[in-house]
Design an enzyme around this catalytic site. Structure first.
Site, short mmCIF file in Angstrom:
data_model
loop_
_atom_site.label_atom_id
_atom_site.label_comp_id
_atom_site.label_asym_id
_atom_site.label_seq_id
_atom_site.Cartn_x
_atom_site.Cartn_y
_atom_site.Cartn_z
N ALA A 208 43.44 27.41 58.49
CA ALA A 208 44.68 26.87 59.05
C ALA A 208 45.10 27.56 60.35
O ALA A 208 45.61 26.91 61.27
CB ALA A 208 45.80 26.99 58.02
N ASP A 209 44.86 28.85 60.45
CA ASP A 209 45.26 29.61 61.64
C ASP A 209 44.70 29.00 62.92
O ASP A 209 45.33 29.04 63.98
CB ASP A 209 44.77 31.06 61.55
CG ASP A 209 44.99 31.72 60.20
OD1 ASP A 209 44.91 31.00 59.18
OD2 ASP A 209 45.19 32.94 60.15
N ALA A 210 43.50 28.43 62.81
CA ALA A 210 42.82 27.88 63.99
C ALA A 210 43.62 26.78 64.67
O ALA A 210 43.46 26.53 65.87
CB ALA A 210 41.44 27.34 63.60
#
Length: 426
Positions: A208-210
């Site tokens: 998700a961070d991407a």
């Protein structure tokens, strides 16, 4: 003759309003509202200065280009953008105030510039494209295609754009950046992201961070080059992310494929949505919509995704204004967490400011969150506490307190505070 102290003047006038003609009532009310807005704006800006000055005083800019440091710089650059706009548009600034804001702008820009130059305007540095990696986590220099090494390009491109404005102003400029090789500022970003859009792979964003690390980079590359392939590759990659991380029932994102329910559950058997993970996504979508042309064929896809996620997030805010690390199960890791809360606050306030989120629904949520950020997370010395350390999930028993600080937490705080300033300007 009795003198009324200035601090009580507006209180007395408001009490007398019913005795005044209607037009006088409206005039006094407008002045009172404007005075309160001016005071709140000054308070918020002072908090930004306090936080940013503290961070820059205690941390050298000569640091890695990896995601955690780079995330701080995305917040610092938002402050710089706001200062530039304020200095350009507010003609009522006193000479003393203008000097203060100009000095802050150039000090903050210099800090990010030193960081960029230290890293030679690059993320991961491997030159041989045959060795470029991304399918597993990697802090080494071969993980050029891994999004945690690409978030730095957001700040490099922002600095480049501000330098171009400076150069075009023929000396009549607020900024004082000295750049020996302007083309170098975006050369690596063009090389790496150009490679991404030129190849068929679309499975780059598997965590998700991407979606915060790279989606805004794709938008900035589109604006820099005019190449629609950046928009299309952005769409292809988020569709892949959705296929492995998106919970269709709620519109929230699991951190990555390891945390999909019911394969993974909290200790009490609930879905485990990590606050910072969903914070990355909401803030990333807000940044995408800032720059995406409404005429783009998939614009509504991004808009609806953003609106649904924002509403899902708003519904599970804690009464104290923060979001717990496991968003739907507060007992998994009880207590406040600042980074996720700040990213959510920024993402929602941007949407209200631009008419994409309903103000009646979201303003109370934002007010509670900003109150938490400025009265609990913000410490008297300017540090920002209650930031969960680097990780990927809520951990039962992990201690987070006022001394829990991190670069990315400060960046998130600055994003939220700066968007609050923009709200106050409207």
């Amino acid at each position: 003759m009795i003198t009324i102290k200035n601090k009580y003047l507006w209180m007395v006038l408001i009490a007398l309003l019913p005795l005044l003609p209607l037009h006088a009532q409206h005039r006094i009310a407008r002045k009172a509202k404007a005075k309160a807005a001016t005071e709140q704006k000054a308070k918020t800006l002072n908090q930004i200065f306090k936080v940013n000055d503290y961070w820059q005083k205690h941390h050298t800019p000569e640091a890695t280009a990896f995601w955690n440091v780079a995330a701080y710089h995305t917040g610092n650059m938002e402050v710089c953008k706001w200062l530039t706009q304020e200095l350009s548009s507010n003609k009522k600034l006193s000479a003393k105030r203008r000097k203060l804001l100009t000095d802050k702008l150039n000090a903050y820009l210099a800090y990010s510039l030193r960081w960029a130059e230290h890293n030679q305007w690059k993320g991961a540095t491997e030159a041989d494209t045959a060795k470029w990696l991304y399918k597993k986590y990697g802090e080494d220099q071969q993980h050029v295609l891994f999004g945690d090494w690409q978030i730095c390009f957001q700040t490099y491109i922002d600095l480049y754009n501000m330098f171009q404005v400076q150069q075009g102003s023929k000396g009549q400029t607020l900024t004082k950046m000295e750049i020996s090789s302007p083309d170098l500022m975006t050369a690596r970003a063009k090389e790496v992201m150009g490679y991404v859009v030129s190849h068929s792979a679309h499975d780059y964003w598997w965590w998700a961070d991407a979606l915060y690390m790279v989606m805004p980079v794709m938008m900035k590359m589109y604006k820099l080059t005019g190449d629609v392939r950046y928009l299309d590759k952005l769409y292809d990659n988020i569709c892949y992310s959705d296929s492995i991380m998106l919970d269709k029932e709620t519109g929230l994102y699991f951190r990555d494929g390891k945390y999909i329910y019911p394969m993974h559950k909290t200790n009490s058997g609930k879905k485990d949505f990590w606050a910072r993970g969903d914070g990355w996504v909401l803030a990333g979508l807000a940044k995408v919509l800032q720059d995406m042309p409404k005429s783009y064929r998939h614009y509504n896809f991004f808009l609806k995704k953003y609106q649904r996620l924002a509403l899902a997030v708003a519904k599970i805010q804690q009464p104290e204004g923060y979001w717990t690390r496991s968003m739907m199960d507060p007992q998994q890791a009880p207590g406040p967490e600042t980074s996720g809360t700040a990213f959510f606050t920024y993402g929602m306030e941007w949407g209200v400011n631009h008419g994409l989120l309903n103000a009646k629904t979201f303003k109370p949520v934002i007010r509670r969150a900003q109150n938490y950020l400025t009265t609990v997370a913000l410490q008297s010395d300017g540090s920002v506490g209650y930031v969960q350390p680097i990780g990927e999930r809520a951990i039962l028993g992990q201690h987070v307190d006022k001394d829990s600080q991190a670069d990315f937490g400060v960046g998130a705080f600055l994003l939220a505070a700066t968007e609050s300033l923009r709200s106050q300007n409207r």
